[in-house]
Design an enzyme around this catalytic site. Structure first.
Site, short mmCIF file in Angstrom:
data_model
loop_
_atom_site.label_atom_id
_atom_site.label_comp_id
_atom_site.label_asym_id
_atom_site.label_seq_id
_atom_site.Cartn_x
_atom_site.Cartn_y
_atom_site.Cartn_z
N GLU A 160 -1.42 -17.88 66.30
CA GLU A 160 -0.44 -16.85 66.49
C GLU A 160 -0.67 -15.64 65.49
OE1 GLU A 160 3.88 -15.75 68.13
OE2 GLU A 160 3.56 -17.92 67.49
N GLU A 191 10.96 -20.67 31.53
CA GLU A 191 10.11 -20.82 32.80
C GLU A 191 8.83 -21.09 32.72
OE1 GLU A 191 10.72 -16.59 33.60
OE2 GLU A 191 8.78 -16.07 32.73
N LYS A 196 5.16 -21.60 32.35
CA LYS A 196 3.83 -20.98 31.84
C LYS A 196 2.68 -21.19 32.71
CE LYS A 196 1.36 -19.57 27.74
NZ LYS A 196 0.15 -19.28 28.17
N ASP A 206 -0.79 -21.10 34.48
CA ASP A 206 -2.05 -21.19 33.71
C ASP A 206 -3.18 -20.22 34.67
OD1 ASP A 206 -4.07 -21.52 31.77
OD2 ASP A 206 -4.39 -23.76 32.52
N GLU A 262 1.08 -13.21 36.65
CA GLU A 262 0.35 -13.87 36.41
C GLU A 262 -0.47 -14.10 37.85
OE1 GLU A 262 -0.20 -14.61 33.30
OE2 GLU A 262 -1.61 -16.30 32.87
N TYR A 273 6.72 -11.94 36.62
CA TYR A 273 7.64 -12.31 35.89
C TYR A 273 8.14 -11.12 34.83
CZ TYR A 273 3.56 -13.41 32.96
OH TYR A 273 2.32 -13.11 32.42
N LYS A 288 3.58 -25.03 24.48
CA LYS A 288 2.48 -25.39 25.01
C LYS A 288 2.53 -26.85 25.19
CE LYS A 288 -1.14 -23.26 25.22
NZ LYS A 288 -1.83 -21.79 24.84
N CYS A 343 -36.44 -40.25 40.51
CA CYS A 343 -35.47 -39.89 41.23
C CYS A 343 -34.74 -41.20 41.52
CB CYS A 343 -35.92 -39.17 42.32
SG CYS A 343 -34.64 -39.01 43.72
N CYS A 355 -35.62 -41.87 45.42
CA CYS A 355 -36.90 -41.93 46.14
C CYS A 355 -37.74 -42.39 44.78
CB CYS A 355 -37.51 -40.62 46.82
SG CYS A 355 -37.92 -39.35 45.59
N CYS A 403 -35.53 -33.38 41.51
CA CYS A 403 -36.69 -34.29 42.23
C CYS A 403 -37.31 -33.07 43.14
CB CYS A 403 -35.98 -35.01 43.32
SG CYS A 403 -36.93 -35.98 44.35
N CYS A 446 -37.65 -36.70 49.98
CA CYS A 446 -36.66 -37.76 49.49
C CYS A 446 -35.64 -37.78 50.22
CB CYS A 446 -36.11 -36.99 47.93
SG CYS A 446 -34.79 -37.86 47.14
S1 IVH Z 1 5.67 -13.41 29.27
C1 IVH Z 1 4.94 -9.93 26.13
N1 IVH Z 1 5.98 -15.36 31.35
O1 IVH Z 1 0.67 -16.39 28.98
C2 IVH Z 1 4.96 -11.26 26.64
N2 IVH Z 1 3.82 -14.81 30.19
O2 IVH Z 1 0.25 -16.93 26.15
C3 IVH Z 1 4.66 -11.20 28.12
N3 IVH Z 1 1.89 -16.28 31.00
O3 IVH Z 1 -0.51 -13.04 28.41
C4 IVH Z 1 4.24 -12.62 28.64
N4 IVH Z 1 3.26 -17.54 32.39
O4 IVH Z 1 -0.79 -14.13 30.68
C5 IVH Z 1 5.16 -14.86 30.22
N5 IVH Z 1 6.12 -17.11 32.65
C6 IVH Z 1 5.42 -16.35 32.00
C7 IVH Z 1 3.96 -16.49 31.75
C8 IVH Z 1 3.25 -15.76 30.97
C9 IVH Z 1 1.87 -17.25 31.93
C10 IVH Z 1 0.75 -15.96 30.23
C11 IVH Z 1 0.66 -14.33 30.11
C12 IVH Z 1 0.49 -14.14 28.75
C13 IVH Z 1 0.02 -15.45 28.13
C14 IVH Z 1 0.59 -15.50 26.60
#
Ligand code: IVH
Length: 665
Positions: A34, A112, A114, A116, A170, A222, A308, A402, A405, A420, A425
């Site tokens: 849709e 919250e 982090k 990646d 992010e 964020y 971390k 290979c 073959c 190869c 093959c």
């Molecule tokens: S706050 C001045 N909140 O982690 C601080 N960063 O290792 C601003 N990142 O450069 C960052 N999730 O790219 C913040 N919930 C989150 C995040 C976050 C991922 C990243 C961000 C930052 C890096 C620092």
């Protein structure tokens, strides 16, 4: 006209609403069909009325812009990174520091995930997304606006109409999208991305926004700071949510470090269930008015820290190393492992890439190896444990033949991979056929790898040209098990239809090493017919935009090979089209094809209108003037771009001259 305008407005509103439900709330209100139907209706209306195309149209998110380079952009407020914490003690120190600075315990934290991915700064001006900039070195970032506009969860227009609104967050790729991209890259024999973050970073830094558009990036926001109106981080997130940004729902206010730790543990437990990667948890002071008091180091704010997660590493036994062959003949080594639980899944195989990877680490069959998931997705062997028993194991030796073959493998000078080169093959041919019939190549529906294998085993096909001879064996095909009459008919029809494809699909399908979809397109736009490639020199090939010596050499080699020559002759005699059909009917293509244009000022029609014409004729339309720009198309009231073009000696043409170039006036 007014009616059309209203209609377009109505469709846009609906699509934006549906898009918001789908991409931001993750709660679709209509099905894909849709949505697509209405989207196509909008595309059609906008094509008929290009002057009615607006900034916030969902059709604006499909890419189309190719840049020469990214412009640098200076951040108004530097984009800082975060200090790391690895355990509870680090968190306590962080809290003590804050307490010392403000001499009062009356503050709370916001905790919250982090995400990646990579950080992005979005700047809105008078409600419109004006710039999207990467972090860069924190002071200067790169202007990646065109790519960010393809991210459907980022609104192009917001309710806040202030002159300057900056929001940070992010950009990331979901685990699912990441896997999809890597699966395709595996088929295309392109290097795999190690993890979703690399894939997202690689995507946001693509000069061709079509690539970003095809990869479904996403973004959590964020950071929004307006200390006049908003007092806490948690309020700012609510505000962003109301502006229709995507906000992570796992964030929580925590009163003290004990609560922070509890919530970190909770998020950590959720980690494997999330459909995006997180590499830790961010802990922030919630009250904005304390930020200045708590202060900053030169690199980090002292009011936030990144906790971390440790990368999970497990030991397990390496049972076997085996080689596989891909469609270009490339050999990949893989490992069978004793099953082990790692980051939420059972791992029993891992990639070992090429022979050098194994030899450099002295990885031996039978040894205990350390395994981790690169980006927590693809299992990878880090190294063997060199204990007493390790010494008793034999040193691993690469295969020289290979695995399919048995023909002798070749290694191109300066390249790590073995190949190869036997054109018949089995595995290689089957993989090549799988690629040949795929959607991006010849698009022959109904030829799954299972059927290809069956046809190969039953001696119906030895190479891709044989696909076009299948129509002579209709009855035999029908009697092959599980291939009913109707499906055979459909398949033969799809095969016939593919004969009329434009040459870029065939070129891509032939599986020439290092020739991806885009390169195939560039090559046929320039040289028109695949039949003529044996007459094209290395130098001519290298002159094509984006074609370097590796690609040029690979193309020359392919067309010099006598089996390939024969294959091409067979395809031609079977009626497969080899010429580029993209610009049929356009005799003026020669003048502007492959040239780069910048458009500026007010013309008699929208810029999009001129952009479409240019692109139809094979030109590239870019955003900013550089030395490499071939033409600046100027309208009235042109400003800095005209100035820059003058300075750089870029050819400047007006609309009249442009139409003359096209031969239309
Ligand atoms: S706050 C001045 N909140 O982690 C601080 N960063 O290792 C601003 N990142 O450069 C960052 N999730 O790219 C913040 N919930 C989150 C995040 C976050 C991922 C990243 C961000 C930052 C890096 C620092």
């Amino acid at each position: 006209m007014n009616n059309v305008k209203e209609k377009i407005l109505e469709i846009k509103q609906k699509l934006n609403e549906w898009g918001y439900a789908y991409y931001v709330l993750d709660d679709p209100v209509v099905d894909d069909a849709e949505y697509d139907k209405l989207f196509n209706e909008l595309v059609k209306l906008e094509q008929e009325h290009p002057d009615l195309i607006t900034y916030d149209s969902p059709t604006k998110r499909v890419g189309g812009i190719v840049l020469d380079k990214f412009e640098k952009y200076q951040h108004k407020v530097p984009m800082l990174s975060l200090a790391n914490a690895f355990n509870e003690k680090d968190l306590k120190n962080f809290d003590d520091q804050i307490f010392k600075e403000i001499e009062n315990k009356n503050y709370s934290f916001f905790v919250e995930p982090k995400i990646d991915g990579l950080s992005i700064s979005l700047i809105y001006s008078k409600g419109k997304l004006f710039k999207a900039v990467t972090r860069g070195d924190g002071v200067f970032g790169e202007d990646v606006t065109n790519n960010v506009k393809t991210i459907k969860s980022i609104p192009l227009v917001i309710e806040n109409k202030d002159d300057y609104v900056e929001i940070r967050g992010e950009v990331f790729l979901s685990k699912k999208e990441f896997e999809k991209i890597n699966q395709q890259r595996q088929l295309d024999e392109e290097p795999l991305f190690a993890n979703p973050r690399n894939a997202a970073a690689g995507t946001i830094r693509q000069l061709d926004s079509n690539i970003a558009a095809s990869r479904n990036l996403d973004a959590y926001l964020y950071y929004y700071m307006d200390r006049e109106k908003i007092k806490t981080h948690s309020e700012s997130l609510n505000y962003l949510k109301n502006l229709k940004f995507k906000i992570n729902e796992l964030g929580k206010i925590c009163k003290n470090i004990d609560e922070v730790m509890q919530h970190i543990n909770y998020i950590s437990e959720q980690r494997n269930k999330l459909n995006y990667e997180i590499d830790g948890v961010v802990v922030k002071v919630n009250n904005f008015d304390l930020y200045e008091k708590v202060g900053y180091t030169s690199k980090f704010p002292k009011w936030a820290i990144a906790f971390k997660f440790p990368a999970e590493i497990k030991n397990t036994r390496l049972l076997n190393i085996f080689a596989t062959v891909g469609r270009t003949g490339k050999i990949t080594y893989n490992a069978n492992l004793e099953p082990v639980q790692l980051a939420g899944t059972t791992v029993q195989s891992a990639t070992l890439h090429n022979a050098d990877f194994i030899k450099q680490r002295d990885i031996r069959v039978g040894s205990i190896v350390k395994v981790k998931k690169a980006g927590d997705i693809i299992p990878e062997i880090i190294e063997p444990i060199k204990d007493e028993t390790f010494k008793l194991l034999s040193v691993w030796k690469e295969t020289h033949v290979c695995p399919e073959c048995n023909s002798v493998l070749e290694r191109v000078e300066d390249e790590v991979d073995q190949y190869c080169i036997n054109s018949s093959c089995r595995r290689k041919v089957v993989r090549l056929m799988e690629h040949f019939v795929s959607r991006e190549a010849m698009n022959i529906e109904g030829l799954s790898i299972k059927i290809i294998e069956k046809l190969f085993e039953n001696n119906f096909i030895y190479n891709v040209a044989d696909i076009y001879k299948l129509k002579n064996f209709k009855e035999e095909l029908i009697s092959l098990d599980k291939m009913g009459k109707k499906s055979v008919e459909n398949l033969l029809e799809a095969i016939e239809k593919s004969k009329t494809n434009s040459a870029e699909k065939l070129f891509f399908g032939l599986g020439v090493r290092h020739v991806g979809k885009k390169t195939a397109q560039l090559l046929v736009t320039n040289f028109k017919d695949i039949k003529d490639f044996d007459k094209i020199s290395f130098e001519q090939l290298e002159k094509v935009r984006d074609v370097g010596p590796i690609v040029a050499r690979s193309v020359i080699d392919w067309f010099e090979n006598k089996n390939n020559k024969k294959l091409l002759e067979d395809l031609v005699s079977l009626g497969v089209n080899t010429s580029y059909l993209g610009n049929i009917g356009s005799k003026y293509n020669e003048i502007i094809s492959n040239k780069s244009f910048v458009i500026t000022g007010t013309l008699s029609n929208s810029r999009n209108y001129f952009k479409n014409i240019l692109e139809e004729h094979g030109a590239k339309v870019i955003d900013s003037v550089s030395k490499k720009t071939d033409y600046l198309l100027v309208g009235e009231d042109a400003g800095s771009k005209l100035e820059k073009a003058n300075k750089l000696g870029v050819k400047i043409i007006n609309e009249q001259e442009f139409l003359e170039m096209l031969g239309e006036k």
